[in-house]
Structures are given as structure tokens and as C-alpha cells.
Design a protein around this motif. Structure first.
Motif, PDB file in Angstrom:
ATOM      1  N   LEU A 225     -45.234  11.215 -24.362  1.00  0.00           N
ATOM      2  CA  LEU A 225     -44.729   9.859 -24.552  1.00  0.00           C
ATOM      3  C   LEU A 225     -43.226   9.845 -24.791  1.00  0.00           C
ATOM      4  O   LEU A 225     -42.508   8.985 -24.263  1.00  0.00           O
ATOM      5  CB  LEU A 225     -45.437   9.203 -25.739  1.00  0.00           C
ATOM      6  N   ARG A 226     -42.716  10.800 -25.584  1.00  0.00           N
ATOM      7  CA  ARG A 226     -41.283  10.845 -25.893  1.00  0.00           C
ATOM      8  C   ARG A 226     -40.459  11.051 -24.632  1.00  0.00           C
ATOM      9  O   ARG A 226     -39.459  10.347 -24.400  1.00  0.00           O
ATOM     10  CB  ARG A 226     -41.009  11.972 -26.904  1.00  0.00           C
ATOM     11  N   LEU A 227     -40.877  12.029 -23.828  1.00  0.00           N
ATOM     12  CA  LEU A 227     -40.146  12.303 -22.590  1.00  0.00           C
ATOM     13  C   LEU A 227     -40.235  11.114 -21.623  1.00  0.00           C
ATOM     14  O   LEU A 227     -39.240  10.715 -21.013  1.00  0.00           O
ATOM     15  CB  LEU A 227     -40.691  13.567 -21.922  1.00  0.00           C
ATOM     16  N   TRP A 228     -41.421  10.541 -21.501  1.00  0.00           N
ATOM     17  CA  TRP A 228     -41.636   9.409 -20.594  1.00  0.00           C
ATOM     18  C   TRP A 228     -40.763   8.213 -20.990  1.00  0.00           C
ATOM     19  O   TRP A 228     -40.144   7.575 -20.135  1.00  0.00           O
ATOM     20  CB  TRP A 228     -43.124   9.043 -20.611  1.00  0.00           C
ATOM     21  N   ARG A 229     -40.692   7.933 -22.282  1.00  0.00           N
ATOM     22  CA  ARG A 229     -39.867   6.812 -22.757  1.00  0.00           C
ATOM     23  C   ARG A 229     -38.388   7.063 -22.494  1.00  0.00           C
ATOM     24  O   ARG A 229     -37.636   6.143 -22.157  1.00  0.00           O
ATOM     25  CB  ARG A 229     -40.116   6.582 -24.250  1.00  0.00           C
ATOM     26  N   TRP A 230     -37.982   8.301 -22.644  1.00  0.00           N
ATOM     27  CA  TRP A 230     -36.584   8.659 -22.375  1.00  0.00           C
ATOM     28  C   TRP A 230     -36.268   8.453 -20.891  1.00  0.00           C
ATOM     29  O   TRP A 230     -35.256   7.847 -20.537  1.00  0.00           O
ATOM     30  CB  TRP A 230     -36.339  10.108 -22.811  1.00  0.00           C
ATOM     31  N   PHE A 231     -37.137   8.956 -20.049  1.00  0.00           N
ATOM     32  CA  PHE A 231     -36.932   8.790 -18.601  1.00  0.00           C
ATOM     33  C   PHE A 231     -36.846   7.296 -18.238  1.00  0.00           C
ATOM     34  O   PHE A 231     -36.030   6.889 -17.401  1.00  0.00           O
ATOM     35  CB  PHE A 231     -38.076   9.426 -17.811  1.00  0.00           C
ATOM     36  N   LYS A 232     -37.674   6.493 -18.854  1.00  0.00           N
ATOM     37  CA  LYS A 232     -37.702   5.058 -18.560  1.00  0.00           C
ATOM     38  C   LYS A 232     -36.416   4.373 -19.015  1.00  0.00           C
ATOM     39  O   LYS A 232     -35.825   3.558 -18.275  1.00  0.00           O
ATOM     40  CB  LYS A 232     -38.915   4.410 -19.239  1.00  0.00           C
ATOM     41  N   GLU A 233     -35.967   4.714 -20.200  1.00  0.00           N
ATOM     42  CA  GLU A 233     -34.763   4.087 -20.759  1.00  0.00           C
ATOM     43  C   GLU A 233     -33.540   4.341 -19.885  1.00  0.00           C
ATOM     44  O   GLU A 233     -32.799   3.413 -19.547  1.00  0.00           O
ATOM     45  CB  GLU A 233     -34.526   4.624 -22.178  1.00  0.00           C
TER      46      GLU A 233
END
Length: 560
Positions: A225-233
Motif C-alpha cells: 500500500l505504501r509503495l502504491w500510494r507513492w506511485f499514485k501521488e
């Protein structure tokens, strides 16, 4: 107006067998002005009335009488109508002076709402030319819908979920460099995503690893989730730069992941309607009666698929907006998917499913082939826009270095060139990427239209024109072709939205500008008699051209 009058009169003469709408659709515009301004082909009536078209034309022509008609002639199997030029010229210019920016607008859609699903880039991938089409076609259709009187809701449905993100997470764990990604997010994320697919050709275990990471994402694993949210931001920040350049705003930006905790309700709804069936461990809705493959709802490993999310999103959008139409501006390769979605919604008993429409379009091709991020074969839209703006800037420095607001004008011209190159094409056709054609500043291009507008503004300024409904109206046969083009604008905008086809506006504007430039070439607007009247005509042209460009999402600079 004149086409409606002609259709009404013919329907009254012919009786109920030929209704007004059918007649209206068959009225033609003669290719040569010497053949009249309108024409009706009696060949369409001949089979039903069992009379030769020539005889029908001769019988009907004398019965057509109205102040709008100067002369009505039977010619062969056609009825040719010559319009009252003076009456129509005065009516058109008075209408423009009275309505101003409302000229060409409609009220058919008042009290109704249209929801648009457009653009929808995937996070962690650069905004490529492949996503330009959905973005500018969808934006133009929303503009046309608003012009039609509808309340519009533009939704940017970001691709932020699915198995590809498991692959990206796997790629990051194997080859990702945090510092490089922070410095150049989308380029680096694309680089490792491409590398994943290259390596997976030799190492098939990577595919299983990608599935594993996607499953972790679905199970709310903290690291995933942390990596995915970073990629999205970082992706959304980069996308916003593109949208600002294009001048496009959205009413709602929402990712597929928003529906993760809402899909269970959809699955339960499908169960309640006894629509879910097992198929090799997966859950599907069969569509045998509709003659298409089953709609996959859950894979054999229990993970969801984008059909589940699209069904959930459609239900949510209707509950939120009670839309009268929901238009999905998505490439034609997704035609089967949207057919499945619509049929499943129908099976669920949603009457509004009939108003869910897939507005398909052809692909943006490179060397005759589809662009592909995973194969590293893509052209970045940001680079194309920047090059277009630079070429416009270079042209300004060469031809008009004293121009005010040079940066703004270069952006308007460069971005306009890119948008128009797409929208002048029939949306259903594939488009071969050609930066040379896109950035051409003459011919059938946005810069040609923008320069025509600037020319008109210059004439108005030199003539000291002021909007005044009491201005004398024009009596000039040279202006007739331009008057007729201006008069077509309301019909052109209505037809473009009815057929979901912005290219009709693009083509109309090219014809309009060509006609104006011919008038300008053969008429001394700022000399001789009727100067105020001629300036009123130029004003009418400039207003319609600016309105038309705005419907395409293109700005009209005051100077170039």
C-alpha cells in the motif's frame, strides 16, 4: 430556420406518410450556389408516390411559398430553393448582435445530466499520445453537451488498480531506485515496468511474483500500500502539468481503487439475481443470449477484475448523479468490455443501463502499430506539447518579435495545433502519429483558424467597431456565402453532439474560415459604403469562430 420551414411545408403538402423530421434529414445543400441554397431530391419520394421525380418536382415547387424563399425552381428531379438574401442576412446579423456568446447554444438538454468518463491515464506510466484522444475528444464532447443545455460531470477515472500494479511492485522490489524515481518519477517507473516484461520472457517466475504482489495489495499489505500510494501521488502531480497545458479541468478525479471496498455489494447483488456462475474456478455472468462471451467478475484466485469495478462505478455514478446519459470515451478495443457491462447492468434490472454508451475511437498509431508502454514503444504527450509550443515561439520570434504576451500566444497556438490535429479526424478512425503534420502552421490546422480570428480582430480594431444592434445591415452579394456559413453554426453544434463527433465542428470551422478569407480577399471592408454593416459581418464571423474553437477546447489569441 429555413430548412425547418421547407420541411414543414413539404410535410403539410405530402401528408402524414412523410413526416417533417424525415424530410428535414433529406434536405441538401447544393454544391454550386447557382443551383440554389437548398435542394430537396424528389427521388426519395418517387417509389412511394409512384411518380417520376421530375414530375414530383414540377408539382411541388409552385406550392412552396414563404418570405424566406426568393425563388423555387424544379430542376430535373430536384426542387431548388433560392433564399431571400436580404431578409436572412438581416435576421442572422441581428440574432448574433442580440445573442452574442449565446448564439449557437441550445436548450434541448436543460434539466438533464450527462456523465463523462474520459482521459483515464494509468498511474506510474507517462501520459502518452495514446491517451490524448480520450482526453480531448471527451473534453470537446462535454463542451458540446453543455452547449446543448446539459449539466455535465467530467470524471477522470484513473487507472490505479489491477494486476499491472503487482508487476510494477515486483519490478520496484527487483530493480527500483528510490532516489532516481523521486528525481524523475514516471520515466523511471516506466523503465522498470518495461524491464519487468523483458525479463519475464526468460524468467516466467516473475509473472507469479507479480500476481503475488497484486494479491498483497488487495489484502492491504502495509508495504504494498505504501509503495502504491507513492506511485499514485507522483503520477497525479505529473498528470496535472499536462492538463494545465491542455486547459482541461475535471469535476471529479477518482481511481479504480476507490471501489475496492464497494465491489462486494455488487457481487452480492449479482448473487441475489442468480447471475453468477462458476467457470473453471472463476465467477462469471453468462451472456449467451446476447451472443457475446461471459463477463468475468472474479478470477479463480479470488481477485477482482476491472469489469467488477466498472459495474460498481456505474451504479455509484447513477446513485450520485441520476444521469440521463453516461458516456465512456474509451478506445474501440474495449467495445466488448462495455457491451458486457451494459448487458450485465440490464440483467440487474437497471433501466438506466440503456443510457450507458461507449463512445469509441480509433488508436493513435506509430509506424502503423499501436503504442505500447510495456514494450517501451510510446511517445510522450508532454514532449509533443513542449515541442509544439517551442515551434510556435520560434515562429513568433521570426515573424512578430514585438508581440505582446509571446509566451501565452505560443502556448495557445502550439497546444491548439496538437488538439486540432486529433479532433479534425473522425473519432472512429485510427490516427497515424506525425509530428510534422501536427505542427504544420498552414492548411487545415488550428493556427490557420487562429490567424483568421486574429485577422478579423485586427479589422474590427482598425474600423473602431462597437457592438450596436442598430447598425445598418448588409446588402452585399459577396457576403452571402459567409452569411450562410455563419448561419450553419447552431445546426452544426447540435449535429456534432447528437453524433458524438467533434470533427464536425472542426470541419465546419475550416469551411467558415476559408469563406471568410475569400470574402476578405475580394472585399474592401474598411473602404466604401456600408462599412459599419461589413464590420458587423466580420464581428459575427469572429464570434462564431471563437465559440467553435472553444467547443474544441482551443483558445483564440487576440494577436499573433
Amino acid at each position: 430556420m429555413e430548412k425547418h420551414v421547407l420541411a414543414l411545408q413539404l410535410s403539410q403538402i405530402l401528408g402524414e406518410e412523410f413526416n417533417r423530421d424525415w424530410i428535414y434529414e433529406h434536405i441538401e445543400i447544393p454544391k454550386q450556389e447557382k443551383m440554389g441554397d437548398l435542394a430537396f431530391p424528389c427521388f426519395k419520394l418517387s417509389p412511394a408516390l409512384r411518380k417520376p421525380p421530375q414530375d414530383l418536382a414540377s408539382e411541388l415547387a409552385p406550392q412552396l411559398k414563404h418570405d424566406l424563399f426568393e425563388n423555387v425552381q424544379p430542376v430535373g428531379g430536384y426542387i431548388n430553393i433560392f433564399l431571400n438574401q436580404q431578409f436572412i442576412t438581416e435576421h442572422t446579423l441581428k440574432q448574433i448582435l442580440t445573442e452574442q456568446e449565446n448564439y449557437g447554444k441550445h436548450t434541448f438538454g436543460e434539466g438533464k445530466t450527462v456523465v463523462f468518463d474520459l482521459s483515464a491515464p494509468n498511474i506510474a506510466k507517462p501520459f502518452s499520445m495514446g491517451h490524448l484522444r480520450s482526453t480531448v475528444i471527451g473534453n470537446s464532447l462535454a463542451n458540446l453537451a453543455a452547449n446543448y443545455g446539459y449539466e455535465t460531470v467530467k470524471i477522470n477515472y484513473i487507472g490505479d488498480y489491477g494486476t499491472q500494479f503487482g508487476k510494477l511492485l515486483s519490478a520496484y522490489k527487483n530493480w527500483g531506485d528510490e532516489e532516481k524515481i523521486r528525481a524523475n518519477p514516471l520515466a523511471e517507473l516506466t523503465k522498470i515496468y518495461v524491464k519487468f516484461h523483458e525479463e519475464a520472457k526468460e524468467n516466467t517466475l516473475l509473472i507469479d511474483e507479480g500476481r503475488h504482489w497484486f494479491k498483497k495489495l488487495e489484502q492491504q499489505d502495509e508495504e504494498a500500500l505504501r509503495l502504491w500510494r507513492w506511485f499514485k501521488e507522483v503520477s497525479l502531480e505529473e498528470f496535472e502539468k499536462i492538463y494545465q497545458l491542455l486547459g482541461i479541468e475535471f469535476d471529479l478525479t477518482r481511481g479504480e481503487a476507490y471501489y475496492n471496498d464497494k465491489m462486494d455489494a455488487t457481487v452480492e447483488l449479482l448473487k441475489e439475481h442468480q447471475l453468477l456462475e462458476d467457470s473453471d474456478g472463476a465467477k462469471v455472468v453468462r451472456l449467451d443470449e446476447e451472443g457475446i462471451p461471459p463477463c468475468l467478475i472474479k478470477k479463480s484466485d479470488g481477485t477482482t477484475i476491472y469489469a467488477t469495478r466498472d459495474l460498481t462505478a456505474a451504479i455509484d455514478r447513477f446513485n450520485s448523479y441520476s444521469f440521463d446519459e453516461a458516456l465512456y470515451v474509451v478506445g474501440h478495443e474495449q467495445s466488448l468490455h462495455f457491451a458486457q457491462i451494459k448487458h450485465v447492468l440490464n440483467k440487474l434490472g437497471f433501466n438506466w443501463a440503456q443510457n450507458v454508451k461507449h463512445i469509441s475511437f480509433g488508436m493513435m498509431l506509430q509506424d502503423g502499430k499501436k503504442m505500447s508502454t510495456r514494450q517501451g514503444k510510446t511517445i510522450l504527450l508532454e514532449n509533443v506539447l513542449k515541442e509544439a509550443i517551442q515551434q510556435a515561439s520560434d515562429s513568433i520570434e521570426e515573424k512578430n518579435p514585438q508581440l505582446r504576451n509571446k509566451e501565452t500566444v505560443a502556448r495557445q497556438v502550439g497546444v491548439g495545433a496538437v488538439i486540432f490535429h486529433d479532433l479534425k479526424q473522425d473519432r472512429r478512425n485510427d490516427v497515424e502519429f506525425s509530428i510534422e503534420d501536427m505542427l504544420r502552421f498552414e492548411g487545415n490546422t488550428a493556427p490557420y483558424l487562429q490567424y483568421s480570428y486574429v485577422r478579423a480582430q485586427s479589422i474590427l480594431q482598425k474600423g473602431g467597431f462597437k457592438v450596436d444592434a442598430s447598425n445598418p445591415f448588409l446588402s452585399d452579394e459577396k457576403a452571402w456565402s459567409l452569411i450562410k456559413q455563419i448561419r450553419k453554426f447552431p445546426e452544426a453544434t447540435a449535429k456534432a453532439y447528437k453524433e458524438y463527433d467533434p470533427s464536425q465542428i472542426a470541419k465546419y470551422l475550416l469551411d467558415l474560415a476559408k469563406t471568410f478569407n475569400q470574402y476578405y480577399t475580394h472585399t474592401k471592408i474598411l473602404q466604401g459604403e456600408q462599412q459599419d454593416a461589413k464590420l458587423t459581418l466580420v464581428y459575427g464571423f469572429s464570434l462564431v469562430l471563437k465559440q467553435g474553437l472553444s467547443l474544441l477546447g482551443i483558445e483564440a489569441p487576440e494577436e499573433m
